[in-house]
Design an enzyme around this catalytic site. Structure first.
Site, PDB file in Angstrom:
ATOM      1  NE  ARG A 174      55.312  31.771  12.464  1.00 12.51           N
ATOM      2  CZ  ARG A 174      54.601  32.820  12.821  1.00 12.51           C
ATOM      3  NH1 ARG A 174      54.436  33.837  11.998  1.00 12.51           N
ATOM      4  NH2 ARG A 174      54.039  32.836  14.004  1.00 12.51           N
ATOM      5  NE  ARG A 281      53.648  46.787  23.715  1.00 10.60           N
ATOM      6  CZ  ARG A 281      52.893  45.706  23.659  1.00 10.60           C
ATOM      7  NH1 ARG A 281      52.866  44.979  22.564  1.00 10.60           N
ATOM      8  NH2 ARG A 281      52.137  45.349  24.666  1.00 10.60           N
ATOM      9  CD  GLU A 301      53.169  48.733  26.474  1.00  6.56           C
ATOM     10  OE1 GLU A 301      52.166  48.737  25.723  1.00  6.56           O
ATOM     11  OE2 GLU A 301      53.836  47.722  26.706  1.00  6.56           O
ATOM     12  CE1 TYR A 349      51.937  38.791  30.498  1.00  9.03           C
ATOM     13  CE2 TYR A 349      51.766  36.774  29.226  1.00  9.03           C
ATOM     14  CZ  TYR A 349      51.518  38.123  29.372  1.00  9.03           C
ATOM     15  OH  TYR A 349      50.829  38.789  28.412  1.00  9.03           O
ATOM     16  CG  ASP A 351      49.048  35.342  26.693  1.00  8.55           C
ATOM     17  OD1 ASP A 351      49.250  36.537  26.949  1.00  8.55           O
ATOM     18  OD2 ASP A 351      49.733  34.695  25.875  1.00  8.55           O
TER      19      ASP A 351
HETATM   20  C1  FAD Z   1      50.878  45.108  29.128  1.00  5.00           C
HETATM   21  C2  FAD Z   1      50.129  43.809  29.039  1.00  5.00           C
HETATM   22  C3  FAD Z   1      49.732  43.318  27.805  1.00  5.00           C
HETATM   23  C4  FAD Z   1      49.046  42.111  27.719  1.00  5.00           C
HETATM   24  N1  FAD Z   1      48.669  41.658  26.475  1.00  5.00           N
HETATM   25  C5  FAD Z   1      48.000  40.498  26.378  1.00  5.00           C
HETATM   26  C6  FAD Z   1      47.600  39.999  25.083  1.00  5.00           C
HETATM   27  O1  FAD Z   1      47.857  40.612  24.048  1.00  5.00           O
HETATM   28  N2  FAD Z   1      46.932  38.818  25.032  1.00  5.00           N
HETATM   29  C7  FAD Z   1      46.623  38.102  26.163  1.00  5.00           C
HETATM   30  O2  FAD Z   1      46.005  37.036  26.052  1.00  5.00           O
HETATM   31  N3  FAD Z   1      46.969  38.556  27.390  1.00  5.00           N
HETATM   32  C8  FAD Z   1      47.650  39.727  27.520  1.00  5.00           C
HETATM   33  N4  FAD Z   1      48.009  40.194  28.764  1.00  5.00           N
HETATM   34  C9  FAD Z   1      47.628  39.406  29.960  1.00  5.00           C
HETATM   35  C10 FAD Z   1      46.234  39.760  30.521  1.00  5.00           C
HETATM   36  O3  FAD Z   1      46.217  41.120  30.896  1.00  5.00           O
HETATM   37  C11 FAD Z   1      45.957  38.857  31.714  1.00  5.00           C
HETATM   38  O4  FAD Z   1      45.908  37.528  31.296  1.00  5.00           O
HETATM   39  C12 FAD Z   1      44.654  39.150  32.469  1.00  5.00           C
HETATM   40  O5  FAD Z   1      44.326  40.485  32.523  1.00  5.00           O
HETATM   41  C13 FAD Z   1      44.787  38.604  33.873  1.00  5.00           C
HETATM   42  O6  FAD Z   1      43.577  38.673  34.578  1.00  5.00           O
HETATM   43  P1  FAD Z   1      43.580  38.558  36.161  1.00  5.00           P
HETATM   44  O7  FAD Z   1      42.161  38.582  36.577  1.00  5.00           O
HETATM   45  O8  FAD Z   1      44.419  37.416  36.578  1.00  5.00           O
HETATM   46  O9  FAD Z   1      44.383  39.843  36.673  1.00  5.00           O
HETATM   47  P2  FAD Z   1      44.056  41.402  36.622  1.00  5.00           P
HETATM   48  O10 FAD Z   1      43.504  41.800  35.315  1.00  5.00           O
HETATM   49  O11 FAD Z   1      45.288  42.081  37.091  1.00  5.00           O
HETATM   50  O12 FAD Z   1      42.924  41.583  37.729  1.00  5.00           O
HETATM   51  C14 FAD Z   1      43.196  41.629  39.109  1.00  5.00           C
HETATM   52  C15 FAD Z   1      42.331  42.714  39.698  1.00  5.00           C
HETATM   53  O13 FAD Z   1      42.429  42.668  41.128  1.00  5.00           O
HETATM   54  C16 FAD Z   1      42.390  43.986  41.620  1.00  5.00           C
HETATM   55  N5  FAD Z   1      42.965  43.985  42.950  1.00  5.00           N
HETATM   56  C17 FAD Z   1      44.252  43.696  43.283  1.00  5.00           C
HETATM   57  N6  FAD Z   1      44.432  43.836  44.611  1.00  5.00           N
HETATM   58  C18 FAD Z   1      43.233  44.208  45.140  1.00  5.00           C
HETATM   59  C19 FAD Z   1      42.786  44.529  46.455  1.00  5.00           C
HETATM   60  N7  FAD Z   1      43.634  44.505  47.484  1.00  5.00           N
HETATM   61  N8  FAD Z   1      41.496  44.888  46.637  1.00  5.00           N
HETATM   62  C20 FAD Z   1      40.638  44.937  45.587  1.00  5.00           C
HETATM   63  N9  FAD Z   1      41.019  44.662  44.315  1.00  5.00           N
HETATM   64  C21 FAD Z   1      42.291  44.302  44.091  1.00  5.00           C
HETATM   65  C22 FAD Z   1      43.213  44.757  40.599  1.00  5.00           C
HETATM   66  O14 FAD Z   1      42.933  46.146  40.653  1.00  5.00           O
HETATM   67  C23 FAD Z   1      42.749  44.118  39.286  1.00  5.00           C
HETATM   68  O15 FAD Z   1      41.642  44.796  38.732  1.00  5.00           O
HETATM   69  C24 FAD Z   1      48.744  41.379  28.896  1.00  5.00           C
HETATM   70  C25 FAD Z   1      49.151  41.865  30.141  1.00  5.00           C
HETATM   71  C26 FAD Z   1      49.843  43.063  30.216  1.00  5.00           C
HETATM   72  C27 FAD Z   1      50.292  43.552  31.570  1.00  5.00           C
END
Ligand code: FAD
Length: 371
Positions: A174, A281, A301, A349, A351
């Site tokens: 920016r 971080r 981290e 990936y 959000d």
């Molecule tokens: C380090 C990091 C920082 C982030 N920061 C941001 C941010 O600032 N802003 C933002 O908008 N997004 C952020 N995100 C993204 C955000 O975390 C995701 O969008 C969101 O959590 C995804 O949800 P989900 O349900 O798809 O996956 P997950 O949250 O991974 O949920 C999947 C679940 O399934 C469970 N599971 C997997 N396999 C099995 C099995 N065999 N049996 C039973 N349970 C199982 C796992 O344990 C987990 O709890 C970040 C991600 C990371 C990794």
């Protein structure tokens, strides 16, 4: 018989479960971790909401998604404005007039643009072929060397000139004095943490939740007791890695409570951009909620190569892995009983706002009608 078995209690699974339960479906959620919430899980330590799986800042441009998530928690006005620390030198992020001023003493957008144009000229007009060239094309050599190169190499474990350029194609730059990382209209942190959001979604009387349960321990049984399965785990694991394993990057989080330290680093997020510092971080969680507690909690981290059994945080969407994913996706599309969703089920990936959007789209396709 469940109408829906949901594997994973993350945001994707929870949104789907909540909406299906409202439509009188019988839903069971199983979660292999000992808590619900997936990666947005937060827990209270010393009265501070700690983001257990990395800093999570909610942002979206979509009013419908913003209104949706606000049903489950009140959000504060937190604005993400991280700081970079390069060998003790401090710079504002994202790259903006404050950063340019800190680096070169320039004051006007015109002089900043001139400086970057001078530095960019080493590319001699070539179109960027890797991350290094892409970064220099966007912000010049000084910012690349101090704020991008070593940080990115720590994150990905690969030299920057071997990384694809698309990783930073949308790097925010920016020419205004604006430290707000996101451009979205809505942004904030839920007051009292994220876990309450998932708790509220899953507390519906039509939903049964079992934690500490791995789907693969009784896969056949779950298939038998459910009309449909919404699977949010790793897609390659579901198919027993028959084409090979998809690659991820993992992270190690080192969390420390510091007694009688009221303010450790003055900002929620500080990126360490030099290669000598092993972590990428430090998060100081209290600043997400403008906390005034007498202690603080910080998390370092550390990026890490992923191997089977580690937590898969970031998909490595290079062409090899994307090709492999497509093969699994083809198999997934043939499963009548199972729908693959979320960041692991779709090897993308996402959000949080994108996950909510994707889950609501699935709700519409599966269950139709108005919410
Ligand atoms: C380090 C990091 C920082 C982030 N920061 C941001 C941010 O600032 N802003 C933002 O908008 N997004 C952020 N995100 C993204 C955000 O975390 C995701 O969008 C969101 O959590 C995804 O949800 P989900 O349900 O798809 O996956 P997950 O949250 O991974 O949920 C999947 C679940 O399934 C469970 N599971 C997997 N396999 C099995 C099995 N065999 N049996 C039973 N349970 C199982 C796992 O344990 C987990 O709890 C970040 C991600 C990371 C990794």
């Amino acid at each position: 018989m469940n109408d829906y078995l949901i594997v994973g209690s993350g945001l994707f699974g929870a949104v789907f479960a909540y909406e299906a339960a409202k439509k009188h479906k019988k839903v069971k959620v199983i979660e292999k971790r000992k808590h619900i919430g997936g990666n947005i899980y937060t827990e209270s330590i010393a009265g501070i909401q700690v983001h257990r799986y990395g800093a999570h800042i909610f942002h979206t441009d979509n009013q419908e998604i913003w209104d949706y998530v606000n049903q489950f928690a009140e959000f504060n006005r937190y604005t993400n404005s991280p700081i970079a620390n390069f060998h003790g030198e401090i710079y504002n992020l994202p790259f903006n007039m404050n950063t340019f001023n800190q680096l070169w003493g320039v004051v006007t957008p015109q002089t900043a643009r001139k400086k970057i144009a001078e530095q960019r000229s080493i590319l001699k007009g070539k179109s960027p072929k890797n991350l290094e060239e892409q970064a220099i094309a966007l912000v010049g050599t000084d910012i690349y060397l101090k704020l991008i190169k070593e940080y990115t190499e720590k994150q990905w474990g690969i030299p920057a000139n071997e990384l694809p350029s698309f990783i930073i194609r949308r790097l925010p730059v920016r020419y205004t004095y604006d430290n707000n990382y996101f451009k979205d209209r809505y942004q904030g942190i839920p007051i009292g943490g994220y876990t309450q959001i998932i708790e509220k979604m899953l507390s519906h009387e039509n939903i049964q939740v079992d934690t500490n349960v791995d789907f693969f321990e009784k896969k056949e049984h779950y298939h038998e007791e459910s009309k449909k399965i919404i699977y949010t785990g790793m897609i390659d694991q579901y198919f027993d890695y028959q084409y090979g394993a998809l690659e991820y990057r993992s992270l190690i989080f080192e969390t420390e409570q510091m007694k009688n330290v009221e303010n450790y680093q003055g900002n929620a997020v500080v990126n360490y951009t030099d290669k000598e510092t092993p972590f990428t971080r430090i998060i100081e969680h209290k600043h997400f909620e403008f906390g005034t507690q007498k202690d603080t909690v910080i998390t370092k981290e550390y990026p890490k190569a992923w191997k089977r059994g580690d937590e898969p945080y970031y998909p490595v969407n290079n062409s090899e892995n994307n090709h492999l994913y497509k093969k699994y996706k083809k198999l997934a599309d043939q499963q009548e009983q199972v729908i693959f969703g979320g960041r692991l089920g779709q090897y993308t990936y996402y959000d949080m706002h994108q996950v909510i959007h994707a889950a609501l789209k699935l709700v519409q396709e599966e269950l139709g009608g108005r919410r």
